[in-house]
Scaffold this motif. Structure first.
Motif, PDB file in Angstrom:
ATOM      1  N   ALA A  41       0.852  -1.190   0.000  1.00  0.00           N
ATOM      2  CA  ALA A  41       0.000   0.000   0.000  1.00  0.00           C
ATOM      3  C   ALA A  41       0.885   1.236   0.000  1.00  0.00           C
ATOM      4  O   ALA A  41       2.060   1.183   0.368  1.00  0.00           O
ATOM      5  CB  ALA A  41      -0.922  -0.003   1.211  1.00  0.00           C
ATOM      6  N   ARG A  43       0.853   5.828   0.443  1.00  0.00           N
ATOM      7  CA  ARG A  43       0.143   7.053   0.832  1.00  0.00           C
ATOM      8  C   ARG A  43       0.936   8.249   0.331  1.00  0.00           C
ATOM      9  O   ARG A  43       2.146   8.349   0.543  1.00  0.00           O
ATOM     10  CB  ARG A  43      -0.012   7.136   2.356  1.00  0.00           C
ATOM     11  CG  ARG A  43      -0.850   8.319   2.835  1.00  0.00           C
ATOM     12  CD  ARG A  43      -1.095   8.197   4.325  1.00  0.00           C
ATOM     13  NE  ARG A  43       0.113   8.548   5.062  1.00  0.00           N
ATOM     14  CZ  ARG A  43       0.304   9.714   5.683  1.00  0.00           C
ATOM     15  NH1 ARG A  43      -0.641  10.639   5.646  1.00  0.00           N
ATOM     16  NH2 ARG A  43       1.414   9.952   6.332  1.00  0.00           N
ATOM     17  N   ASN A  68      -3.873  -0.278  -8.267  1.00  0.00           N
ATOM     18  CA  ASN A  68      -4.455   1.061  -8.391  1.00  0.00           C
ATOM     19  C   ASN A  68      -3.377   2.010  -8.872  1.00  0.00           C
ATOM     20  O   ASN A  68      -2.277   2.029  -8.316  1.00  0.00           O
ATOM     21  CB  ASN A  68      -5.001   1.552  -7.041  1.00  0.00           C
ATOM     22  CG  ASN A  68      -6.298   0.869  -6.657  1.00  0.00           C
ATOM     23  OD1 ASN A  68      -7.317   1.066  -7.299  1.00  0.00           O
ATOM     24  ND2 ASN A  68      -6.245   0.063  -5.607  1.00  0.00           N
ATOM     25  N   LEU A  71      -3.633   7.838  -6.666  1.00  0.00           N
ATOM     26  CA  LEU A  71      -3.580   8.023  -5.219  1.00  0.00           C
ATOM     27  C   LEU A  71      -4.123   9.401  -4.860  1.00  0.00           C
ATOM     28  O   LEU A  71      -3.627  10.418  -5.361  1.00  0.00           O
ATOM     29  CB  LEU A  71      -2.138   7.892  -4.714  1.00  0.00           C
ATOM     30  CG  LEU A  71      -1.506   6.498  -4.699  1.00  0.00           C
ATOM     31  CD1 LEU A  71      -0.057   6.591  -4.282  1.00  0.00           C
ATOM     32  CD2 LEU A  71      -2.265   5.589  -3.776  1.00  0.00           C
ATOM     33  N   VAL A  75      -4.420   9.444   1.566  1.00  0.00           N
ATOM     34  CA  VAL A  75      -5.270   8.247   1.631  1.00  0.00           C
ATOM     35  C   VAL A  75      -4.399   7.014   1.392  1.00  0.00           C
ATOM     36  O   VAL A  75      -3.751   6.907   0.348  1.00  0.00           O
ATOM     37  CB  VAL A  75      -6.407   8.301   0.588  1.00  0.00           C
ATOM     38  CG1 VAL A  75      -7.215   7.008   0.641  1.00  0.00           C
ATOM     39  CG2 VAL A  75      -7.308   9.503   0.849  1.00  0.00           C
ATOM     40  N   ARG A  76      -4.391   6.109   2.346  1.00  0.00           N
ATOM     41  CA  ARG A  76      -3.615   4.870   2.202  1.00  0.00           C
ATOM     42  C   ARG A  76      -4.357   3.929   1.244  1.00  0.00           C
ATOM     43  O   ARG A  76      -5.510   3.581   1.488  1.00  0.00           O
ATOM     44  CB  ARG A  76      -3.410   4.211   3.561  1.00  0.00           C
ATOM     45  CG  ARG A  76      -2.643   2.907   3.526  1.00  0.00           C
ATOM     46  CD  ARG A  76      -2.269   2.479   4.929  1.00  0.00           C
ATOM     47  NE  ARG A  76      -1.769   1.120   4.969  1.00  0.00           N
ATOM     48  CZ  ARG A  76      -1.187   0.568   6.020  1.00  0.00           C
ATOM     49  NH1 ARG A  76      -1.052   1.281   7.136  1.00  0.00           N
ATOM     50  NH2 ARG A  76      -0.758  -0.663   5.984  1.00  0.00           N
ATOM     51  N   THR A  77      -3.676   3.528   0.168  1.00  0.00           N
ATOM     52  CA  THR A  77      -4.310   2.751  -0.898  1.00  0.00           C
ATOM     53  C   THR A  77      -3.417   1.579  -1.300  1.00  0.00           C
ATOM     54  O   THR A  77      -2.207   1.737  -1.445  1.00  0.00           O
ATOM     55  CB  THR A  77      -4.559   3.630  -2.141  1.00  0.00           C
ATOM     56  OG1 THR A  77      -5.290   4.794  -1.765  1.00  0.00           O
ATOM     57  CG2 THR A  77      -5.331   2.861  -3.203  1.00  0.00           C
ATOM     58  N   GLU A  78      -4.015   0.401  -1.463  1.00  0.00           N
ATOM     59  CA  GLU A  78      -3.257  -0.740  -1.983  1.00  0.00           C
ATOM     60  C   GLU A  78      -2.977  -0.492  -3.464  1.00  0.00           C
ATOM     61  O   GLU A  78      -3.912  -0.336  -4.259  1.00  0.00           O
ATOM     62  CB  GLU A  78      -4.030  -2.045  -1.793  1.00  0.00           C
ATOM     63  CG  GLU A  78      -4.193  -2.442  -0.329  1.00  0.00           C
ATOM     64  CD  GLU A  78      -4.885  -3.785  -0.172  1.00  0.00           C
ATOM     65  OE1 GLU A  78      -5.475  -4.282  -1.161  1.00  0.00           O
ATOM     66  OE2 GLU A  78      -4.844  -4.348   0.951  1.00  0.00           O
ATOM     67  N   VAL A  79      -1.699  -0.450  -3.836  1.00  0.00           N
ATOM     68  CA  VAL A  79      -1.355  -0.045  -5.195  1.00  0.00           C
ATOM     69  C   VAL A  79      -0.764  -1.175  -6.043  1.00  0.00           C
ATOM     70  O   VAL A  79      -0.901  -1.152  -7.270  1.00  0.00           O
ATOM     71  CB  VAL A  79      -0.357   1.139  -5.182  1.00  0.00           C
ATOM     72  CG1 VAL A  79      -1.025   2.389  -4.636  1.00  0.00           C
ATOM     73  CG2 VAL A  79       0.894   0.807  -4.378  1.00  0.00           C
TER      74      VAL A  79
END
Length: 214
Positions: A41, A43, A68, A71, A75-79
């Motif tokens: 993830a 951010r 993904n 971003l 926001v913490r996002t699994e990428v």
């Protein structure tokens, strides 16, 4: 001469960074035939949305799968899902190709035996000094920043297929047969062939100790 030429220049500066979770990636010890995967993830602390353009590494055993590409700020996002495939190493490609080329449904021939022995020699030569310790890096290029770095660590070793390293028999009278089960498990993601050797290749003559790896 002496003329001053003025060029209008406009630029935009952004303050921020790209953070990864976990901060460094650690795979469990593995071997060719077993692929491991982990999700990373990220951010972004930049004020505007960030777009991932490229994920790359100089190590061919790291295979990124983008989850993904955009971003939003803070926001913490699994990428990305990172696959580690030891068999993609150039040093191991010949080794695994030799092992997979054996046709175990055919009659045993001298050529098959030589190929099998070559397979084991390559294994022993590759891991002569023990497990291969790998520390490499994965880089992220975005529309704002370049070469954001994530450290990746793991070890590559020769797999073990025996449940127990020693099979012991108690004192037995002459003429009495004693039986024990030899438990073998397949730790890889594919079908394997098992060779049982009592004396010869891979064993210490006299002690009857054999290498339980493949």
């Amino acid at each position: 001469l002496g003329e001053t030429i003025v060029f209008p220049v406009r630029f935009e500066a952004l303050s921020g960074k790209l953070e990864f979770f976990p901060g460094s990636l650690r795979f469990e010890s593995t071997f060719p035939g077993q692929v491991q995967s982990q999700v990373v993830a990220a951010r972004s602390t930049f004020e505007r949305p960030l777009r991932i353009q490229r994920i790359w590494s100089s190590n061919p055993r790291l295979v990124p799968q983008l989850l993904n590409e955009s971003l939003s700020p803070l926001v913490r996002t699994e990428v990305v899902r990172i696959h580690f495939d030891p068999s993609r190493s150039a040093a191991l490609r010949e080794l695994t190709t030799t092992g997979n080329a054996l046709d175990w449904n055919a009659s045993l021939t001298e050529e098959m035996v030589e190929c099998w022995e070559s397979f084991h020699r390559n294994w022993n030569r590759f891991l002569w000094e023990g497990p291969e310790i790998i520390e490499t890096e994965l880089f992220f290029d975005t529309d704002i920043t370049r070469n954001a770095k994530l450290t990746v660590q793991t070890t590559v070793e020769k797999p073990w297929i025996l449940g127990e390293s020693t099979l012991s028999f108690n004192s037995t009278q002459v003429g009495v047969a004693v039986t024990q089960l030899l438990v073998v498990h397949n730790p890889s993601d594919a079908i394997i062939a098992v060779q049982l050797v009592l004396l010869g290749f891979g064993c210490t003559e006299g002690s009857h100790e054999c290498d339980g790896s493949f």
